[in-house]
Design a protein around this motif. Structure first.
Motif, PDB file in Angstrom:
ATOM      1  N   SER A 186      24.483  46.542  41.915  1.00  0.00           N
ATOM      2  CA  SER A 186      24.510  47.758  42.711  1.00  0.00           C
ATOM      3  C   SER A 186      23.879  48.952  41.986  1.00  0.00           C
ATOM      4  O   SER A 186      23.554  49.878  42.455  1.00  0.00           O
ATOM      5  N   VAL A 187      23.934  48.709  40.741  1.00  0.00           N
ATOM      6  CA  VAL A 187      23.455  49.960  39.588  1.00  0.00           C
ATOM      7  C   VAL A 187      22.217  49.707  38.895  1.00  0.00           C
ATOM      8  O   VAL A 187      21.898  50.327  38.145  1.00  0.00           O
ATOM      9  N   GLY A 188      21.562  48.557  39.548  1.00  0.00           N
ATOM     10  CA  GLY A 188      20.176  48.253  38.704  1.00  0.00           C
ATOM     11  C   GLY A 188      20.354  47.453  37.424  1.00  0.00           C
ATOM     12  O   GLY A 188      19.243  47.542  36.956  1.00  0.00           O
ATOM     13  N   VAL A 189      21.510  46.970  37.120  1.00  0.00           N
ATOM     14  CA  VAL A 189      21.477  45.911  35.987  1.00  0.00           C
ATOM     15  C   VAL A 189      21.195  44.545  36.587  1.00  0.00           C
ATOM     16  O   VAL A 189      21.955  43.937  36.745  1.00  0.00           O
ATOM     17  N   ARG A 252      31.044  44.413  30.862  1.00  0.00           N
ATOM     18  CA  ARG A 252      31.672  45.523  31.869  1.00  0.00           C
ATOM     19  C   ARG A 252      31.903  46.919  31.408  1.00  0.00           C
ATOM     20  O   ARG A 252      31.621  48.000  32.054  1.00  0.00           O
ATOM     21  N   ARG A 253      32.081  47.034  30.078  1.00  0.00           N
ATOM     22  CA  ARG A 253      32.198  48.585  29.427  1.00  0.00           C
ATOM     23  C   ARG A 253      30.747  49.075  29.754  1.00  0.00           C
ATOM     24  O   ARG A 253      30.691  50.393  29.992  1.00  0.00           O
ATOM     25  N   GLU A 254      29.602  48.203  29.504  1.00  0.00           N
ATOM     26  CA  GLU A 254      28.255  48.905  29.703  1.00  0.00           C
ATOM     27  C   GLU A 254      28.205  49.208  31.090  1.00  0.00           C
ATOM     28  O   GLU A 254      27.448  50.327  31.293  1.00  0.00           O
ATOM     29  N   ILE A 255      28.494  48.432  32.151  1.00  0.00           N
ATOM     30  CA  ILE A 255      28.474  48.830  33.427  1.00  0.00           C
ATOM     31  C   ILE A 255      29.118  50.080  33.872  1.00  0.00           C
ATOM     32  O   ILE A 255      28.823  50.952  34.463  1.00  0.00           O
ATOM     33  N   ASP A 256      30.458  50.106  33.083  1.00  0.00           N
ATOM     34  CA  ASP A 256      31.276  51.286  33.303  1.00  0.00           C
ATOM     35  C   ASP A 256      30.543  52.607  32.878  1.00  0.00           C
ATOM     36  O   ASP A 256      30.637  53.682  33.584  1.00  0.00           O
ATOM     37  N   ALA A 257      29.805  52.569  31.867  1.00  0.00           N
ATOM     38  CA  ALA A 257      29.106  53.378  31.464  1.00  0.00           C
ATOM     39  C   ALA A 257      27.809  53.895  32.231  1.00  0.00           C
ATOM     40  O   ALA A 257      27.595  55.408  32.589  1.00  0.00           O
ATOM     41  N   VAL A 258      27.397  52.879  33.030  1.00  0.00           N
ATOM     42  CA  VAL A 258      26.387  53.465  33.713  1.00  0.00           C
ATOM     43  C   VAL A 258      26.831  53.915  34.990  1.00  0.00           C
ATOM     44  O   VAL A 258      26.322  54.930  35.665  1.00  0.00           O
TER      45      VAL A 258
END
Length: 444
Positions: A186-189, A252-258
């Motif tokens: 959903s955030v392009g990752v 998950r932390r990386e996605i939270d940062a995004v």
């Protein structure tokens, strides 16, 4: 008692009754254990699973051992039943009955017959290949059954422990992985576009392969306890699972940062524009100041002021474009890099302005010092001293003329200070005595 037979002294009736009671209790305990092993969930799972590797090898041996266990138990049951029948013939057993019971209860009177299929993979009492029939005493038979039961139960309990622990945990982690992947998309990752997307694909493949291996070969993921002889002593090996769980947490932390970038991207871009704008204004001020310094200060090296870096403006435009197209996975690292570079650029601009205006600051300090000494001398009544006035005017012309030679002007100011100090020293010296020269500053 005095009578003996091939197995030693003949047992009396009390000894026979006690032996039968003990053997009966052992029979019940063995039967209970065998039935529990037969109904064990791990054994049923092993029977229905498509096993591979070390588990397949050990289960093949365990199946033969369990089959042999029941064969031994049936022989044990038959011998115990025969002994009870002999004892129940008469209330007071005859000598012939006691001799027969002694042979049955103490001697190797139990013949165990089995097929090669039943004993091929099971360990034998004496080692080496199994035979179609063997003779045991009841005591030896009980020991043999205990050994086979312990090794079979150890294998079953270990496999069941791994199956009870790992697949369920892997499934929970896979469910979390699915939710994380959906959020990441959903955030392009995505794989090939962001390192975290590649990590998600690798974790997915590893978990799928791990679950297949655990289901087919659970004993490959079993770590026996050191020094423990109890069946099932040990624990499941969760090394691979734990590593992938940590990797998923990092993703998950990386996605939270995004996600955090998506929420405050506009504010961060505005702040970046402001920082870069201040850096540009500071550099412009430094360039203007450099022109003033070159015009007003002579014999001074003034550092060149560089222009604003175009690459930062280009990256800022790219960040705005990423935000416009919701490419948060690309915007996140770019903003972090830009924020650090923008602060460095503002610091560089301020350092340039300070370096450029340093000569003007030196001139202002010399002007202030000269005027402060003049005020002091006027306050002390020496304003009309011709030599002092001449030195002041000379220093003043140098400091207020353009271009100003700072080195020559500084020497003129120092000469005026020395002249003022000497004049004050002469005025304050006591007649007939020497005295220290006044070294106080202009505010003394």
């Amino acid at each position: 008692m005095g009578d003996t037979g091939p197995t030693g002294p003949v047992m009396d009736r009390d000894e026979v009754d006690r032996a039968l009671a003990r053997l009966g209790a052992e029979h019940e305990a063995i039967e209970t254990s065998l039935l529990a092993l037969q109904d064990h969930a791990g054994r049923r799972l092993l029977e229905g699973a498509e096993l591979t590797g070390v588990t397949a090898e050990r289960w093949s041996a365990a199946e033969a051992s369990i089959t042999l266990l029941w064969t031994y138990f049936d022989a044990y049951t038959g011998a115990l039943r025969t002994a009870r029948e002999i004892r129940s013939r008469r209330r007071w057993s005859s000598r012939e009955d006691l001799v027969e019971l002694t042979e049955l209860l103490r001697g190797e009177a139990v013949t165990v017959a089995g097929s090669a299929a039943a004993t091929a993979n099971a360990p034998t009492l004496h080692g080496g290949p199994g035979r179609l029939s063997e003779r045991y005493s009841l005591v030896t038979l009980v020991e043999r059954m205990n050994q086979l039961y312990a090794t079979s139960l150890d294998m079953v309990v270990a496999a069941d422990a791994v199956w009870s622990a790992l697949p369920a945990r892997i499934d929970l982690l896979a469910a979390e992985l699915g939710r994380t992947r959906k959020l990441a998309y959903s955030v392009g990752v995505r794989p090939g576009e962001h390192p975290a997307g590649d990590d998600l694909e690798r974790i997915t493949r590893t978990l799928t392969r791990l679950r297949e291996q655990v289901v087919c070969d659970p004993l490959a993921f079993w770590t026996p306890a050191q020094g423990s002889s109890a069946p099932g002593g040990g624990r499941p090996d969760t090394t691979v699972y734990d590593r992938e769980a940590r990797a998923l947490e990092e993703v998950r932390r990386e996605i939270d940062a995004v996600l955090a970038v998506r929420q405050d991207a506009e504010q961060r871009i505005v702040r970046l524009r402001d920082v870069l704008s201040r850096a540009d204004r500071t550099l412009a001020e430094a360039r203007t100041a450099r022109g003033e310094v070159l015009a007003k200060i002579a014999a001074t090296e003034v550092p060149v002021v560089g222009g604003p870096p175009i690459v930062l403006q280009e990256q800022l435009a790219a960040a705005a474009e990423y935000r416009r197209h919701a490419q948060w996975h690309r915007l996140s690292p770019l903003l972090e890099s830009l924020e650090e570079k923008a602060e460095d650029e503002l610091l560089r601009a301020r350092e340039s302005l300070t370096a450029v205006t340093a000569p003007l600051a030196v001139r202002a300090e010399l002007r202030g010092r000269l005027d402060a000494y003049k005020a002091k001398m006027a306050r002390l009544g020496h304003a009309e001293d011709p030599e002092l006035a001449e030195k002041y005017e000379k220093a003043r012309r140098m400091l207020w003329s353009a271009p100003c030679d700072l080195r020559v002007a500084e020497q003129a100011v120092l000469r005026y200070q020395h002249a003022a100090a000497e004049l004050l020293g002469t005025a304050r010296r006591v007649p007939g005595q020497g005295g220290p020269v006044d070294r106080t500053g202009p505010g003394a």
